[in-house]
Every structure is written in structure tokens, then in C-alpha cells.
Scaffold this motif. Structure first.
Motif, PDB file in Angstrom:
ATOM      1  N   MET A 141       0.827  -1.206   0.000  1.00  0.00           N
ATOM      2  CA  MET A 141       0.000   0.000   0.000  1.00  0.00           C
ATOM      3  C   MET A 141       0.862   1.258   0.000  1.00  0.00           C
ATOM      4  SD  MET A 141      -2.918   1.314   2.706  1.00  0.00           S
ATOM      5  CE  MET A 141      -4.157   0.140   2.147  1.00  0.00           C
ATOM      6  N   VAL A 142       0.427   2.226  -0.805  1.00  0.00           N
ATOM      7  CA  VAL A 142       0.994   3.566  -0.707  1.00  0.00           C
ATOM      8  C   VAL A 142       0.243   4.251   0.435  1.00  0.00           C
ATOM      9  CG1 VAL A 142       1.409   5.756  -1.881  1.00  0.00           C
ATOM     10  CG2 VAL A 142       1.455   3.613  -3.184  1.00  0.00           C
ATOM     11  N   PHE A 143       0.823   4.242   1.630  1.00  0.00           N
ATOM     12  CA  PHE A 143       0.075   4.658   2.808  1.00  0.00           C
ATOM     13  C   PHE A 143       0.162   6.150   3.102  1.00  0.00           C
ATOM     14  CE2 PHE A 143       4.244   3.347   4.349  1.00  0.00           C
ATOM     15  CZ  PHE A 143       4.588   4.337   5.252  1.00  0.00           C
ATOM     16  N   CYS A 144       1.035   6.871   2.409  1.00  0.00           N
ATOM     17  CA  CYS A 144       1.100   8.315   2.614  1.00  0.00           C
ATOM     18  C   CYS A 144       1.780   8.969   1.423  1.00  0.00           C
ATOM     19  CB  CYS A 144       1.859   8.650   3.899  1.00  0.00           C
ATOM     20  SG  CYS A 144       3.577   8.103   3.913  1.00  0.00           S
ATOM     21  N   THR A 145       1.630  10.276   1.324  1.00  0.00           N
ATOM     22  CA  THR A 145       2.314  11.050   0.293  1.00  0.00           C
ATOM     23  C   THR A 145       3.270  12.032   0.958  1.00  0.00           C
ATOM     24  OG1 THR A 145       0.521  12.674   0.248  1.00  0.00           O
ATOM     25  CG2 THR A 145       0.379  10.846  -1.310  1.00  0.00           C
ATOM     26  N   THR A 146       4.052  12.717   0.158  1.00  0.00           N
ATOM     27  CA  THR A 146       5.142  13.550   0.673  1.00  0.00           C
ATOM     28  C   THR A 146       4.684  14.556   1.717  1.00  0.00           C
ATOM     29  OG1 THR A 146       6.173  13.367  -1.510  1.00  0.00           O
ATOM     30  CG2 THR A 146       7.084  14.995  -0.014  1.00  0.00           C
ATOM     31  N   SER A 147       3.567  15.223   1.471  1.00  0.00           N
ATOM     32  CA  SER A 147       3.109  16.286   2.377  1.00  0.00           C
ATOM     33  C   SER A 147       2.689  15.765   3.746  1.00  0.00           C
ATOM     34  CB  SER A 147       1.946  17.053   1.738  1.00  0.00           C
ATOM     35  OG  SER A 147       0.887  16.171   1.413  1.00  0.00           O
ATOM     36  N   MET A 148       2.442  14.458   3.872  1.00  0.00           N
ATOM     37  CA  MET A 148       2.006  13.871   5.144  1.00  0.00           C
ATOM     38  C   MET A 148       3.162  13.371   6.001  1.00  0.00           C
ATOM     39  SD  MET A 148      -1.012  11.536   3.534  1.00  0.00           S
ATOM     40  CE  MET A 148      -1.994  12.170   2.170  1.00  0.00           C
ATOM     41  N   ILE A 149       4.373  13.390   5.467  1.00  0.00           N
ATOM     42  CA  ILE A 149       5.507  12.715   6.088  1.00  0.00           C
ATOM     43  C   ILE A 149       6.337  13.646   6.971  1.00  0.00           C
ATOM     44  CG2 ILE A 149       7.715  11.569   5.594  1.00  0.00           C
ATOM     45  CD1 ILE A 149       6.476  10.474   3.049  1.00  0.00           C
ATOM     46  N   MET A 150       6.797  13.103   8.104  1.00  0.00           N
ATOM     47  CA  MET A 150       7.896  13.680   8.875  1.00  0.00           C
ATOM     48  C   MET A 150       8.922  12.575   9.078  1.00  0.00           C
ATOM     49  SD  MET A 150       8.101  15.376  12.686  1.00  0.00           S
ATOM     50  CE  MET A 150       7.698  17.027  12.111  1.00  0.00           C
ATOM     51  N   LEU A 151      10.204  12.882   8.834  1.00  0.00           N
ATOM     52  CA  LEU A 151      11.279  11.899   8.924  1.00  0.00           C
ATOM     53  C   LEU A 151      12.380  12.359   9.874  1.00  0.00           C
ATOM     54  CD1 LEU A 151      11.872  10.944   5.169  1.00  0.00           C
ATOM     55  CD2 LEU A 151      11.140   9.369   6.960  1.00  0.00           C
ATOM     56  N   ARG A 152      12.981  11.398  10.558  1.00  0.00           N
ATOM     57  CA  ARG A 152      14.212  11.700  11.296  1.00  0.00           C
ATOM     58  C   ARG A 152      15.343  11.844  10.270  1.00  0.00           C
ATOM     59  NH1 ARG A 152      13.715  10.736  16.846  1.00  0.00           N
ATOM     60  NH2 ARG A 152      12.077   9.238  17.434  1.00  0.00           N
ATOM     61  N   LYS A 153      16.235  12.791  10.515  1.00  0.00           N
ATOM     62  CA  LYS A 153      17.325  13.040   9.579  1.00  0.00           C
ATOM     63  C   LYS A 153      18.254  11.831   9.464  1.00  0.00           C
ATOM     64  CE  LYS A 153      21.098  16.207   8.446  1.00  0.00           C
ATOM     65  NZ  LYS A 153      22.092  15.140   8.218  1.00  0.00           N
ATOM     66  N   ASP A 154      18.527  11.152  10.584  1.00  0.00           N
ATOM     67  CA  ASP A 154      19.448  10.024  10.507  1.00  0.00           C
ATOM     68  C   ASP A 154      18.866   8.876   9.691  1.00  0.00           C
ATOM     69  OD1 ASP A 154      17.565   9.575  12.583  1.00  0.00           O
ATOM     70  OD2 ASP A 154      18.842   8.021  13.433  1.00  0.00           O
ATOM     71  N   VAL A 155      17.531   8.723   9.714  1.00  0.00           N
ATOM     72  CA  VAL A 155      16.885   7.699   8.890  1.00  0.00           C
ATOM     73  C   VAL A 155      16.989   8.066   7.412  1.00  0.00           C
ATOM     74  CG1 VAL A 155      14.675   6.627   8.312  1.00  0.00           C
ATOM     75  CG2 VAL A 155      15.317   6.938  10.699  1.00  0.00           C
ATOM     76  N   LEU A 156      16.764   9.336   7.114  1.00  0.00           N
ATOM     77  CA  LEU A 156      16.869   9.792   5.724  1.00  0.00           C
ATOM     78  C   LEU A 156      18.301   9.638   5.216  1.00  0.00           C
ATOM     79  CD1 LEU A 156      15.301  11.040   3.367  1.00  0.00           C
ATOM     80  CD2 LEU A 156      15.938  13.284   4.227  1.00  0.00           C
ATOM     81  N   ASP A 157      19.271   9.885   6.079  1.00  0.00           N
ATOM     82  CA  ASP A 157      20.677   9.709   5.688  1.00  0.00           C
ATOM     83  C   ASP A 157      20.960   8.257   5.304  1.00  0.00           C
ATOM     84  OD1 ASP A 157      21.253  12.368   6.109  1.00  0.00           O
ATOM     85  OD2 ASP A 157      22.014  12.072   8.142  1.00  0.00           O
ATOM     86  N   LYS A 158      20.354   7.319   6.029  1.00  0.00           N
ATOM     87  CA  LYS A 158      20.550   5.896   5.727  1.00  0.00           C
ATOM     88  C   LYS A 158      19.792   5.467   4.465  1.00  0.00           C
ATOM     89  CE  LYS A 158      20.992   4.614  10.615  1.00  0.00           C
ATOM     90  NZ  LYS A 158      20.306   3.912  11.750  1.00  0.00           N
ATOM     91  N   ALA A 159      18.547   5.925   4.356  1.00  0.00           N
ATOM     92  CA  ALA A 159      17.685   5.473   3.264  1.00  0.00           C
ATOM     93  C   ALA A 159      18.003   6.160   1.938  1.00  0.00           C
ATOM     94  CB  ALA A 159      16.223   5.721   3.629  1.00  0.00           C
ATOM     95  N   GLY A 160      18.516   7.383   2.022  1.00  0.00           N
ATOM     96  CA  GLY A 160      18.772   8.140   0.805  1.00  0.00           C
ATOM     97  C   GLY A 160      17.577   8.999   0.434  1.00  0.00           C
ATOM     98  N   VAL A 161      17.792   9.909  -0.482  1.00  0.00           N
ATOM     99  CA  VAL A 161      16.742  10.851  -0.877  1.00  0.00           C
ATOM    100  C   VAL A 161      15.971  10.291  -2.075  1.00  0.00           C
ATOM    101  CG1 VAL A 161      17.957  12.845   0.057  1.00  0.00           C
ATOM    102  CG2 VAL A 161      18.446  12.113  -2.277  1.00  0.00           C
TER     103      VAL A 161
END
Length: 222
Positions: free
Chosen positions: A65-85
């Protein structure tokens, strides 16, 4: 925040505060999303509040499922660093591809409130999301990119993934005005899930917009 006419959405003033509260409850939560309200051009507003089915460890369920879109998201920076942009090879499904990667590194939390307002048009062929052929190529790209993980899904999850893709495709066809292919994808969805809902949508060629109007009518009657 005011409605951004270019992006078609606005954020409630307490969105960040509400999401930070959820994130602070559990250090394993690296992504927090929220409910949203579809605002149609005819004045109909439909509120969508997700349930807790899509929280916690979504490493596999994210493929269903696509459970959310960009405007609904908040991310931890360290998670984004691991996952990539965002994957720059993708012109569609960028945020979905990102959430797939993010869910491999953290748990997911939810604010069960509508904190994002999304402007929807029942038919707008100029919308990027309406360009079905490019989107289908993106689906193939994502499927190939994560084929090893998709191969580990259960039969039930594989069917849920197919249903997600067919329903998404049908919605994009409806937005672009291609009702022939809209019905084709609704039929594919019904072949996966022989429920009365999917049968009626296929036989009557009902769009998501029409379903939203029906939900709004039922809500008003109640």
C-alpha cells in the motif's frame, strides 16, 4: 500554512507539533505520517483518517500500500541519511519509493488526525499523476528495483500489492479521462479480489471521485 496553488496542498498549523509528539514516544519510530482531507473543486471535503494497520514495522507491508504522500511525512534526519533521498530516475512514485527504503530502517508512527488538505480535481489531464503510461513504467522500475524483497512476500501480500497497483492505475486513468482503461484496471482489481465492492466498481465503471461523493452523501445522511 496557506494553500499552495502550485502544489495543491496546505498544512494545518499544528502538523509538525503533533508529529513530533508521536516521534518522541518511541526512538524506533523514524517516520510519522497523518490523515488528510481531500478538497474537491465543487466544495466537497472528504476526511481520511488511517487506522493503525500501517504502523510499526512495515518493512514488508509497505509493498502492499501507498500509505502516505510527501506532504504527510515527517522523517528523522538520521533515517533519511541511511535510506537516501528521492530516486532521480523516477518521475512518478518518488515518495512511495522513498517510503519503501525508509521502512527498511525504522518503524512508522501515525497521527490519527487530518493535518494536510489536498486539493483534488475530478478530471485534470495536465496533472503529473494522470500520465498513466509514464506511471506504469515507474511501477515496472520499482518492481525490478525491489524484486528480491517482493519475492519474499506471502501470497496474500502479493495479491494486496496487485490490488494497490490496479486501483492506483484506475484512478490515474479516471483523472486523465481514459474511462476505457479505467474499466480495464477495475476489472483486473476485481479478478484479484472478488468482493462486491470491486465487482460493482468494475461493472459500473465507478471512479474514486464518485466513490468519494457517495461516502460524503452517506455521511450527510447519517
Amino acid at each position: 500554512f496557506p494553500m499552495n496553488n502550485l502544489q495543491g496542498y496546505s498544512l494545518e498549523k499544528n502538523k509538525i507539533e503533533e508529529q513530533v509528539k508521536i516521534m518522541d514516544t518511541d526512538p524506533t519510530i523514524g517516520l510519522v505520517y497523518c490523515g488528510h482531507t481531500k478538497q474537491y473543486e465543487n466544495g466537497i471535503d472528504i476526511v481520511y483518517i488511517p487506522n493503525n494497520d500501517f504502523t510499526g514495522n512495515l518493512a514488508q507491508k509497505v509493498f502492499c500500500m501507498v500509505f502516505c504522500t510527501t506532504s504527510m511525512i515527517m522523517l528523522r534526519k538520521d533515517v533519511l541519511d541511511k535510506a537516501g533521498v528521492f530516486d532521480e530516475e523516477l518521475k512518478f512514485w518518488q515518495e512511495y519509493d522513498l517510503t519503501i527504503r525508509v521502512c527498511q530502517y525504522c518503524n512508522v508512527g501515525l497521527v490519527p488526525k487530518s493535518l494536510v488538505n489536498i486539493l483534488h480535481s475530478s478530471s485534470d489531464p495536465s496533472r503529473l499523476s494522470a500520465k498513466i503510461d509514464g506511471w506504469l513504467k515507474a511501477v515496472d522500475y520499482v518492481s525490478e528495483k525491489y524484486k528480491d524483497k517482493i519475492a519474499l512476500l506471502s501470497d496474500e501480500q502479493i495479491n494486496a500489492r496487485k490490488l494497490m497497483i490496479y486501483n492506483d492505475a484506475a484512478n490515474r486513468c479516471a483523472i486523465s479521462g481514459d474511462m476505457k482503461r479505467h474499466k480495464y484496471f477495475l476489472k483486473k482489481a476485481w479478478e484479484v479480489d472478488h468482493s462486491l465492492k470491486h465487482y460493482l466498481k468494475y461493472k459500473l465503471n465507478i471512479t474514486n471521485y464518485q466513490m468519494d461523493r457517495l461516502r460524503n452523501f452517506v455521511k450527510v445522511v447519517k
